[in-house]
Design an enzyme around this catalytic site. Structure first.
Site, PDB file in Angstrom:
ATOM      1  CB  SER A 138      -0.839  -0.011   1.279  1.00 39.06           C
ATOM      2  OG  SER A 138      -1.451   1.241   1.506  1.00 39.06           O
ATOM      3  CE1 TYR A 151      -4.430  -1.992   5.172  1.00 36.65           C
ATOM      4  CE2 TYR A 151      -3.205   0.011   4.703  1.00 36.65           C
ATOM      5  CZ  TYR A 151      -3.940  -1.076   4.269  1.00 36.65           C
ATOM      6  OH  TYR A 151      -4.195  -1.232   2.918  1.00 36.65           O
TER       7      TYR A 151
HETATM    8  P1  NAD Z   1     -11.405  -6.321   0.146  1.00 42.19           P
HETATM    9  O1  NAD Z   1     -12.004  -6.202   1.503  1.00 42.19           O
HETATM   10  O2  NAD Z   1     -12.233  -6.031  -1.069  1.00 42.19           O
HETATM   11  O3  NAD Z   1     -10.776  -7.755  -0.077  1.00 42.19           O
HETATM   12  C1  NAD Z   1     -10.044  -8.393   0.929  1.00 42.19           C
HETATM   13  C2  NAD Z   1      -9.947  -9.853   0.591  1.00 42.19           C
HETATM   14  O4  NAD Z   1      -9.235 -10.505   1.644  1.00 42.19           O
HETATM   15  C3  NAD Z   1     -11.313 -10.541   0.498  1.00 42.19           C
HETATM   16  O5  NAD Z   1     -11.256 -11.541  -0.499  1.00 42.19           O
HETATM   17  C4  NAD Z   1     -11.458 -11.188   1.875  1.00 42.19           C
HETATM   18  O6  NAD Z   1     -12.341 -12.305   1.888  1.00 42.19           O
HETATM   19  C5  NAD Z   1     -10.021 -11.584   2.135  1.00 42.19           C
HETATM   20  N1  NAD Z   1      -9.722 -11.795   3.538  1.00 42.19           N
HETATM   21  C6  NAD Z   1      -9.924 -10.959   4.586  1.00 42.19           C
HETATM   22  N2  NAD Z   1      -9.530 -11.561   5.730  1.00 42.19           N
HETATM   23  C7  NAD Z   1      -9.061 -12.785   5.377  1.00 42.19           C
HETATM   24  C8  NAD Z   1      -8.513 -13.876   6.105  1.00 42.19           C
HETATM   25  N3  NAD Z   1      -8.393 -13.850   7.438  1.00 42.19           N
HETATM   26  N4  NAD Z   1      -8.155 -14.977   5.408  1.00 42.19           N
HETATM   27  C9  NAD Z   1      -8.314 -15.050   4.066  1.00 42.19           C
HETATM   28  N5  NAD Z   1      -8.814 -14.049   3.335  1.00 42.19           N
HETATM   29  C10 NAD Z   1      -9.190 -12.938   3.995  1.00 42.19           C
HETATM   30  O7  NAD Z   1     -10.112  -5.383   0.210  1.00 42.19           O
HETATM   31  P2  NAD Z   1      -9.142  -4.785  -0.922  1.00 42.19           P
HETATM   32  O8  NAD Z   1      -9.270  -3.312  -0.832  1.00 42.19           O
HETATM   33  O9  NAD Z   1      -9.310  -5.476  -2.210  1.00 42.19           O
HETATM   34  O10 NAD Z   1      -7.741  -5.143  -0.269  1.00 42.19           O
HETATM   35  C11 NAD Z   1      -6.857  -6.103  -0.797  1.00 42.19           C
HETATM   36  C12 NAD Z   1      -5.442  -5.733  -0.405  1.00 42.19           C
HETATM   37  O11 NAD Z   1      -5.119  -4.468  -0.977  1.00 42.19           O
HETATM   38  C13 NAD Z   1      -5.227  -5.594   1.104  1.00 42.19           C
HETATM   39  O12 NAD Z   1      -3.977  -6.137   1.456  1.00 42.19           O
HETATM   40  C14 NAD Z   1      -5.240  -4.089   1.301  1.00 42.19           C
HETATM   41  O13 NAD Z   1      -4.503  -3.709   2.428  1.00 42.19           O
HETATM   42  C15 NAD Z   1      -4.587  -3.629   0.018  1.00 42.19           C
HETATM   43  N6  NAD Z   1      -4.823  -2.227  -0.332  1.00 42.19           N
HETATM   44  C16 NAD Z   1      -6.092  -1.768  -0.550  1.00 42.19           C
HETATM   45  C17 NAD Z   1      -6.260  -0.446  -0.880  1.00 42.19           C
HETATM   46  C18 NAD Z   1      -7.611   0.146  -1.158  1.00 42.19           C
HETATM   47  O14 NAD Z   1      -7.702   1.380  -1.304  1.00 42.19           O
HETATM   48  N7  NAD Z   1      -8.662  -0.638  -1.262  1.00 42.19           N
HETATM   49  C19 NAD Z   1      -5.169   0.416  -0.972  1.00 42.19           C
HETATM   50  C20 NAD Z   1      -3.899  -0.100  -0.736  1.00 42.19           C
HETATM   51  C21 NAD Z   1      -3.740  -1.425  -0.426  1.00 42.19           C
END
Ligand code: NAD
Length: 256
Positions: A138, A151
């Site tokens: 991130s 985080y």
């Molecule tokens: P999201 O909530 O849409 O997806 C998260 C995924 O992780 C889902 O498939 C969920 O079922 C799974 N998950 C959660 N807890 C879990 C566990 N204990 N075991 C197995 N699977 C689990 O979120 P996202 O925004 O797509 O995030 C995905 C990644 O991207 C994360 O690492 C997040 O930190 C990172 N990220 C997101 C953003 C953003 O703006 N959305 C920005 C930077 C980084």
């Protein structure tokens, strides 16, 4: 480009993970999905791209589950060639009010799980002489925001793990790189939009604009599809010597 390769994407039932899984499937990689929620929907979206799809419901906070998932992937597909460590959760509170169990869960899911998948995936990649490990970090792996202690700590940690993994494999065909998105409008971020709309008494659309304006100069969300294309690039031959980078797709967030 990725025919006969298998990609395991953690947290791929939603958001960025699903976007990356679909981008890799579009290059003909077989996909092992993981995560909770709408599993059947995610499987159908990836299968529609004409590749083999597997699923394991491992909880990324549990090392024994992760071991079972890696064994299941090896059994179903022979080997994991591409590992995408993407599963992640968020919790927002000042440090002195941050629940200890939320800290532990974020460190386990957003950081420690990647250590376990990586240590378990590396031997077969090294034996094959080719592998790709992509860590979804991130902007918070590079800079901080208030109220996101666990985080930010986990994401800075995974950028460090990315560099060590890259260095330890620098003379073989296994590369490891991190992707550092800014705001992406997934369920994880929608919760933060909802909280802002409620706190400020504004509409959902206004809350999105406020959220972007605080940090992201482009005033645009990055999309899971764009992040998927970056993952495809990391898997390409052109990226054979891209090792240990933390690559932002953040609309200028960290350029400030
Ligand atoms: P999201 O909530 O849409 O997806 C998260 C995924 O992780 C889902 O498939 C969920 O079922 C799974 N998950 C959660 N807890 C879990 C566990 N204990 N075991 C197995 N699977 C689990 O979120 P996202 O925004 O797509 O995030 C995905 C990644 O991207 C994360 O690492 C997040 O930190 C990172 N990220 C997101 C953003 C953003 O703006 N959305 C920005 C930077 C980084």
């Amino acid at each position: 480009m990725l025919k006969n390769k298998t990609a395991l994407v953690t947290g791929s039932t939603s958001g960025i993970g699903l976007g990356i899984a679909k981008a890799l499937a579009s290059q003909s990689a077989n996909i092992m999905l993981n995560g909770f929620g709408d599993v059947e929907g995610a499987k159908a979206e990836v299968a529609a791209l004409g590749v083999q799809v597997g699923y394991h419901g491992a909880d990324m906070s549990k090392p024994a589950d992760i071991e079972a998932m890696m064994a299941a992937a090896a059994e179903q597909f022979g080997r994991v060639d591409i590992l995408v460590n993407n599963a992640g959760i968020q919790y927002v509170a000042p440090i002195e009010q941050f629940p200890a169990e939320r800290w532990d869960a974020i460190i386990a899911i957003n950081l420690t799980s990647a250590f376990h998948t990586t240590r378990l995936a590396l031997p077969a990649m090294q034996a094959a002489g080719w592998g790709r490990i992509i860590n979804v970090a991130s902007v918070h792996g590079l800079v901080a925001s208030a109220q996101k202690s666990a985080y930010v700590a986990a994401k800075h940690g995974i950028v460090g793990l990315t560099k060590v993994t890259a260095l330890e494999n620098a003379t073989n065909g296994v590369t490891c790189n991190a992707i550092c998105p800014g705001w992406v409008l997934t369920p994880l971020v929608q919760k933060q939009v909802d909280a802002k709309a409620e706190a400020l008494g504004i509409s959902n659309e206004e809350a999105k604009r406020v959220l972007l304006a605080e940090k992201e100069p482009s005033l645009q969300f990055t999309t899971p599809e764009e992040l998927g294309e970056l993952a495809v690039f990391f898997c390409s031959a052109a990226a054979n010597n891209v090792r240990g980078v933390a690559w932002q797709m953040d609309g200028g967030w960290t350029a400030q």
